[in-house]
Motif scaffolding. Structure first.
Motif, PDB file in Angstrom:
ATOM      1  N   ARG A  61       0.828  -1.213   0.000  1.00  0.00           N
ATOM      2  CA  ARG A  61       0.000   0.000   0.000  1.00  0.00           C
ATOM      3  C   ARG A  61       0.863   1.265   0.000  1.00  0.00           C
ATOM      4  O   ARG A  61       0.467   2.291  -0.543  1.00  0.00           O
ATOM      5  N   ALA A  66       3.391   1.656  -1.731  1.00  0.00           N
ATOM      6  CA  ALA A  66       3.810   1.853  -3.118  1.00  0.00           C
ATOM      7  C   ALA A  66       2.627   2.112  -4.058  1.00  0.00           C
ATOM      8  O   ALA A  66       2.785   2.035  -5.271  1.00  0.00           O
ATOM      9  N   ASP A  67       1.476   2.430  -3.489  1.00  0.00           N
ATOM     10  CA  ASP A  67       0.275   2.701  -4.287  1.00  0.00           C
ATOM     11  C   ASP A  67      -0.071   4.183  -4.179  1.00  0.00           C
ATOM     12  O   ASP A  67      -0.474   4.662  -3.117  1.00  0.00           O
ATOM     13  N   ALA A  68       0.095   4.912  -5.277  1.00  0.00           N
ATOM     14  CA  ALA A  68      -0.182   6.352  -5.265  1.00  0.00           C
ATOM     15  C   ALA A  68      -1.635   6.661  -4.951  1.00  0.00           C
ATOM     16  O   ALA A  68      -1.962   7.746  -4.468  1.00  0.00           O
ATOM     17  N   GLU A  76      -3.345   5.592  -2.593  1.00  0.00           N
ATOM     18  CA  GLU A  76      -3.530   5.730  -1.148  1.00  0.00           C
ATOM     19  C   GLU A  76      -3.530   7.201  -0.728  1.00  0.00           C
ATOM     20  O   GLU A  76      -4.005   7.543   0.353  1.00  0.00           O
ATOM     21  N   ARG A  77      -2.986   8.067  -1.584  1.00  0.00           N
ATOM     22  CA  ARG A  77      -2.896   9.493  -1.256  1.00  0.00           C
ATOM     23  C   ARG A  77      -3.766  10.335  -2.194  1.00  0.00           C
ATOM     24  O   ARG A  77      -3.490  11.507  -2.442  1.00  0.00           O
ATOM     25  N   ASP A 130       6.807   9.410  -5.281  1.00  0.00           N
ATOM     26  CA  ASP A 130       6.969   8.832  -3.943  1.00  0.00           C
ATOM     27  C   ASP A 130       6.599   7.352  -3.939  1.00  0.00           C
ATOM     28  O   ASP A 130       7.263   6.534  -3.289  1.00  0.00           O
ATOM     29  N   ALA A 131       5.536   6.998  -4.670  1.00  0.00           N
ATOM     30  CA  ALA A 131       5.136   5.594  -4.746  1.00  0.00           C
ATOM     31  C   ALA A 131       6.230   4.766  -5.415  1.00  0.00           C
ATOM     32  O   ALA A 131       6.518   3.637  -4.989  1.00  0.00           O
ATOM     33  N   ALA A 163       8.261   1.697  -3.711  1.00  0.00           N
ATOM     34  CA  ALA A 163       8.218   0.398  -4.370  1.00  0.00           C
ATOM     35  C   ALA A 163       9.626  -0.135  -4.601  1.00  0.00           C
ATOM     36  O   ALA A 163       9.883  -1.342  -4.485  1.00  0.00           O
ATOM     37  N   LEU A 170       6.253   1.565 -12.513  1.00  0.00           N
ATOM     38  CA  LEU A 170       5.919   2.709 -11.664  1.00  0.00           C
ATOM     39  C   LEU A 170       6.908   3.855 -11.887  1.00  0.00           C
ATOM     40  O   LEU A 170       6.516   5.026 -11.918  1.00  0.00           O
ATOM     41  N   TYR A 201       5.994   7.607 -13.428  1.00  0.00           N
ATOM     42  CA  TYR A 201       6.407   8.869 -12.810  1.00  0.00           C
ATOM     43  C   TYR A 201       7.203   9.716 -13.794  1.00  0.00           C
ATOM     44  O   TYR A 201       6.959  10.926 -13.937  1.00  0.00           O
TER      45      TYR A 201
END
Length: 323
Positions: free
Chosen positions: A142, A144-146, A148-149, A162-163, A167, A217, A221
């Motif tokens: 979680r 590493a899951d963008a 979540e934010r 950040d994710a 990760a 990921l 980004y």
């Protein structure tokens, strides 16, 4: 002549004479150039020796000369350690201080400046071994899951960045400095490779595998990052386009762990612990994990066997009818 470390330049002459300060400068330069110690380790060693010199100045009531320092007695070292212990300094910090003093003493001996036998006569303080606290697998994913934010007002590329960093920490077991030190050219595109060449402590390089979903990921980004990521530049950049600092990722994890109900031990470095612990719990070879983490000694990696044993005992106690 090698440029002196800044930590040495701050030594005041009222606690050490010029000859001792010069030898300390040469010692730190040797550690940096020959031993390739990290700047933080050099700073800590310089601080520890400086504190010892300041203590000896007060203890003896006179400035510390090279000749007087070379004639140190065990009682002087014990008095210094006792003073530091009285300041609530932990055993690990005391051990590092003693290691720094011994290193300085060995350097003086090799340079023919005296032999400080008292340093080898002092036993290192005992420290209690504490097991690293890994993040559970579900929580590590979680981080590493963008998504979540999703409720935050930050730019989508920052959330994706950040994710991707987290990760990478969990997926490859990197130190945060190693992840943020990667150049764009170091990271292959998805499908074009599955290995990273990482520069770790002491400028030592090692090869670590990287998952394709982690590379995806990073590519997501990079695709929306407003700054041009040059091949020789950092792959992860800050809000203004400069190198990304570790504090940003630490603050991000602080916010996320609060939202996920995780303890304060859930830090970026805990993701590295989680990488090793979860590999070991699924049958990973300890020697292979040592290589992946970049540990110089197997004994450093063996601490993760304690974590795994702790987990097995917990399962036993909760599940076995006779436990």
């Amino acid at each position: 002549m090698t440029k002196p470390a800044s930590a040495v330049q701050s030594i005041e002459l009222d606690c050490a004479d010029d000859s001792l300060a010069l030898e300390m400068t040469r010692w730190l330069s040797h550690l940096r150039a020959e031993r390739r110690l990290s700047p933080k380790t050099l700073e800590a060693y310089a601080r520890d020796v400086r504190q010892c010199l300041q203590f000896l100045c007060e203890h003896w009531g006179a400035s510390v000369t090279l000749r007087r320092f070379a004639a140190l007695e065990a009682s002087d070292i014990r008095a210094f350690m006792a003073m530091r212990r009285a300041d609530d300094i932990g055993g690990r910090s005391l051990m590092r201080a003693l290691a720094g003093l011994r290193s300085f003493g060995r350097f003086l001996e090799r340079e023919g400046k005296g032999k400080i036998g008292a340093l080898s006569a002092i036993r290192a303080p005992k420290i209690g071994k504490s097991l690293p606290k890994p993040v559970p697998i579900v929580a590590a994913k979680r981080f590493a899951d963008a998504n979540e934010r999703a409720g935050e007002t930050r730019d989508p590329w920052i959330l994706a960045r950040d994710a991707a960093v987290m990760a990478l920490l969990y997926g490859s077991g990197l130190r945060i400095s190693e992840a943020l030190g990667l150049k764009r050219r170091d990271v292959p595109l998805p499908g074009a490779g599955d290995v990273l060449v990482v520069t770790g402590k002491g400028n030592k390089t090692r090869m670590v595998p990287v998952l394709q979903n982690v590379l995806a990921l990073i590519q997501e980004y990079a695709a929306i990052c407003p700054y041009a990521l040059k091949p020789e530049g950092p792959v992860f950049v800050g809000a203004r386009g400069g190198p990304l600092g570790p504090r940003i990722i630490q603050l991000t994890m602080e916010r996320l762990r609060s939202a996920l109900g995780l303890p304060d031990s859930a830090t970026p470095h805990a993701l590295r612990h989680s990488f090793a612990t979860h590999l070991l719990s699924r049958g990973g070879d300890l020697r292979a994990i040592q290589e992946l983490l970049g540990h110089a000694s197997l004994s450093t990696t063996q601490i993760y066997t304690g974590i795994d044993s702790e987990r097995l005992l917990e399962v036993y106690k909760t599940a076995h009818p006779r436990a």
